[in-house]
Design an enzyme around this catalytic site. Structure first.
Site, PDB file in Angstrom:
ATOM      1  N   LYS A 165     -16.669  -4.627   5.630  1.00 31.92           N
ATOM      2  CA  LYS A 165     -15.580  -5.164   6.434  1.00 31.92           C
ATOM      3  C   LYS A 165     -16.161  -5.621   7.766  1.00 31.92           C
ATOM      4  O   LYS A 165     -16.346  -4.828   8.689  1.00 31.92           O
ATOM      5  CB  LYS A 165     -14.504  -4.094   6.648  1.00 31.92           C
ATOM      6  CG  LYS A 165     -13.201  -4.663   7.190  1.00 31.92           C
ATOM      7  CD  LYS A 165     -12.571  -5.588   6.171  1.00 31.92           C
ATOM      8  CE  LYS A 165     -11.254  -6.160   6.674  1.00 31.92           C
ATOM      9  NZ  LYS A 165     -10.676  -7.100   5.724  1.00 31.92           N
ATOM     10  N   ALA A 373      -9.178 -12.924   0.255  1.00 33.15           N
ATOM     11  CA  ALA A 373      -9.901 -11.755   0.743  1.00 33.15           C
ATOM     12  C   ALA A 373      -8.970 -10.821   1.496  1.00 33.15           C
ATOM     13  O   ALA A 373      -7.943 -11.236   2.024  1.00 33.15           O
ATOM     14  CB  ALA A 373     -11.043 -12.193   1.658  1.00 33.15           C
ATOM     15  N   SER A 374      -9.335  -9.552   1.524  1.00 34.25           N
ATOM     16  CA  SER A 374      -8.591  -8.549   2.274  1.00 34.25           C
ATOM     17  C   SER A 374      -7.106  -8.582   1.885  1.00 34.25           C
ATOM     18  O   SER A 374      -6.769  -8.293   0.758  1.00 34.25           O
ATOM     19  CB  SER A 374      -8.790  -8.770   3.780  1.00 34.25           C
ATOM     20  OG  SER A 374      -8.356  -7.657   4.523  1.00 34.25           O
ATOM     21  N   GLY A 375      -6.217  -8.936   2.824  1.00 34.14           N
ATOM     22  CA  GLY A 375      -4.796  -8.994   2.506  1.00 34.14           C
ATOM     23  C   GLY A 375      -4.484  -9.998   1.410  1.00 34.14           C
ATOM     24  O   GLY A 375      -3.523  -9.838   0.648  1.00 34.14           O
ATOM     25  N   TYR A 378      -5.024  -8.036  -1.526  1.00 38.60           N
ATOM     26  CA  TYR A 378      -4.012  -6.966  -1.559  1.00 38.60           C
ATOM     27  C   TYR A 378      -2.737  -7.447  -2.267  1.00 38.60           C
ATOM     28  O   TYR A 378      -2.225  -6.776  -3.164  1.00 38.60           O
ATOM     29  CB  TYR A 378      -3.699  -6.558  -0.117  1.00 38.60           C
ATOM     30  CG  TYR A 378      -2.994  -5.225   0.068  1.00 38.60           C
ATOM     31  CD1 TYR A 378      -1.778  -4.953  -0.539  1.00 38.60           C
ATOM     32  CD2 TYR A 378      -3.547  -4.246   0.893  1.00 38.60           C
ATOM     33  CE1 TYR A 378      -1.132  -3.745  -0.347  1.00 38.60           C
ATOM     34  CE2 TYR A 378      -2.905  -3.030   1.094  1.00 38.60           C
ATOM     35  CZ  TYR A 378      -1.701  -2.787   0.471  1.00 38.60           C
ATOM     36  OH  TYR A 378      -1.066  -1.577   0.665  1.00 38.60           O
TER      37      TYR A 378
END
Length: 465
Positions: A165, A373-375, A378
């Site tokens: 991250k 990516a990331s959120g 998610y």
């Protein structure tokens, strides 16, 4: 502006008149440029849809393939700023178009790398005589602001969960961490070997070593690019039409500029009257069975979706959740496609969207564009299946949070602050750096969010088999 006018001029003038019993053979012209946004087309409350998104481009390519009056397709490719995921999809659409028997020519006006890589999927690559081929390889640059911030009295205070991250690294470090260097190197190697060298080697029938040598010798003038076998012909737009006429052995040709694109000036006056009197028809109001596409394009935040020219598009959890519920309640919707092009954002907003998708009774499929990516990943975790392109940047299961402590800057500017507080952590998001107790409390929250992220990622992958 003159370039567009010139193309339009061609569209009106490249009609060679023949006997009335001969039906014109159309050369369909499409322009590929810019970032090819994923958002739903903008719509006018009276006139209806007037914009165009990436799907619209793909639909127009498919339309040209199915149109029996189209003899060939001319792709004017200039200034593509899309990511590798969209380039993969464009390539697939062009390959599909070629399988219909239509000849496809790529006119690469500016000679930029991504323009050229897309054109390689065409039957022929044409470069203007005064252009250039910017075949120089790939490069990743990361700028670090830590020392600059310190010079003006600003302290970056962030907590990062997950080795990879790295979003806050430019504010916390003055060089790449080992983990960040590893992931950036891996992505750059993948893109270089597969999206650049692999494409060129396959299209130009060259071995990888030869392609690497060509890249190291770039950029190229048009004549040198032709001599090296990187392009097929040098010429201008007019010459492409003449060449296609000879290649296809057809006498009557019409170059239809921006084939398949709905022109803003082409108004349906009856439809306009209906909208003025009765109001605009609600999107998706037909009774036909349909698949709903929900666009998650931009940074993720709570509230309504929006955007501006400086910050770009934003995904608002409230807007997306409403769209999910509306699609789920609509009896004519058989399934939902969540189209994701997002680097992430708010963990809370991402979780609210995830929950709405998780509760959805209709099948949900996630389709990833350039970035998820990331959120962005998610929200896709609740889908039954997740599809990504070879060039899609995805993953980044991690959490980051913190602040830029501005107290030092205010002090340098001659500003003094007095504080009266109750509670050890009342100044958690003040302009001062975190205290030890504040950072410990903040880290506990981050760890909980990170654990939820991991648990939901595992559950989503297990549910998908």
């Amino acid at each position: 502006m003159w370039r567009y006018a010139f193309i339009l001029f061609l569209g009106h003038c490249c009609v060679l008149h023949a006997a009335d019993d001969k039906k014109p053979s159309i050369i369909a012209h499409l322009k590929l440029s810019g970032s090819l946004e994923e958002a739903a087309p903008q719509s006018d409350p009276l006139l209806g849809a007037i914009g165009e998104n990436f799907k619209s481009k793909i639909d127009r390519l498919n339309k040209a393939g199915a149109d029996k009056s189209v003899a060939a397709v001319l792709l004017e490719i200039d200034g593509l700023a899309a990511g590798w995921g969209k380039l993969n999809e464009l390539t697939s659409a062009i390959e599909k178009l070629k399988k219909t028997g239509k000849r496809v020519v790529g006119f690469v006006e500016g000679g930029a790398l991504k323009d050229y890589l897309v054109a390689l999927s065409c039957d022929e690559v044409v470069l203007p005589e005064a252009s250039s081929l910017m075949l120089t390889g790939l490069r990743a640059e990361v700028t670090f602001y830590k020392r600059s911030l310190e010079m003006v009295g600003i302290k970056a205070d962030f907590v990062m969960m997950g080795d990879f991250k790295s979003a806050a690294e430019p504010y916390l470090r003055d060089k790449l961490s080992d983990a960040n260097r590893e992931q950036l190197t891996a992505m750059l190697d993948d893109f270089y070997e597969n999206e650049v060298i692999g494409r060129i080697a396959k299209a130009r029938k060259l071995d990888s070593a030869k392609v690497k040598k060509l890249i190291d010798g770039g950029p190229y003038s048009p004549k040198d690019a032709l001599a090296a076998g990187l392009v097929d012909r040098l010429g201008y737009m007019e010459s492409v039409t003449d060449s296609l006429k000879k290649t296809l052995k057809i006498d009557v040709v019409k170059l239809e500029t921006e084939y398949g694109k709905k022109k803003e000036e082409e108004l349906d006056f009856f439809g306009l009257y209906r909208k003025l009197v009765f109001g605009p028809m609600k999107l998706g109001a037909s009774k036909n069975t349909k698949i709903a596409i929900i666009y998650a394009n931009g940074a993720i935040s709570t509230g309504k979706s929006g955007g501006n020219p400086l910050m770009g598009a934003s995904i608002g959890s409230e807007t997306i959740v409403e769209a999910i519920k509306e699609a789920d309640a609509n009896k004519t919707v058989a399934a939902i496609v969540l189209r994701v092009d997002s680097p992430g954002g708010s963990a809370l907003a991402s979780d609210l969207i995830w929950k709405a998708l998780k509760d959805c009774k209709k099948p949900v499929i996630a389709s990833m564009s350039d970035v998820a990516a990331s959120g962005g990943y998610y929200i896709a975790m609740a889908a039954r299946k997740i599809y990504a392109e070879p060039g899609t940047i995805t993953g980044s299961i991690g959490v980051i949070g913190g602040k830029l402590a501005m107290a030092g800057l205010w002090n340098k500017a001659g500003m003094d602050t007095e504080v009266i507080s109750r509670g050890n952590n009342s100044g958690l998001f003040s302009d001062e750096p975190f205290t030890e107790t504040q950072k410990a409390a903040f880290k506990r929250m981050m760890e909980d969010t990170y654990d939820q992220f991991l648990d939901k990622a595992l559950a989503g992958r297990k549910a998908a088999g």
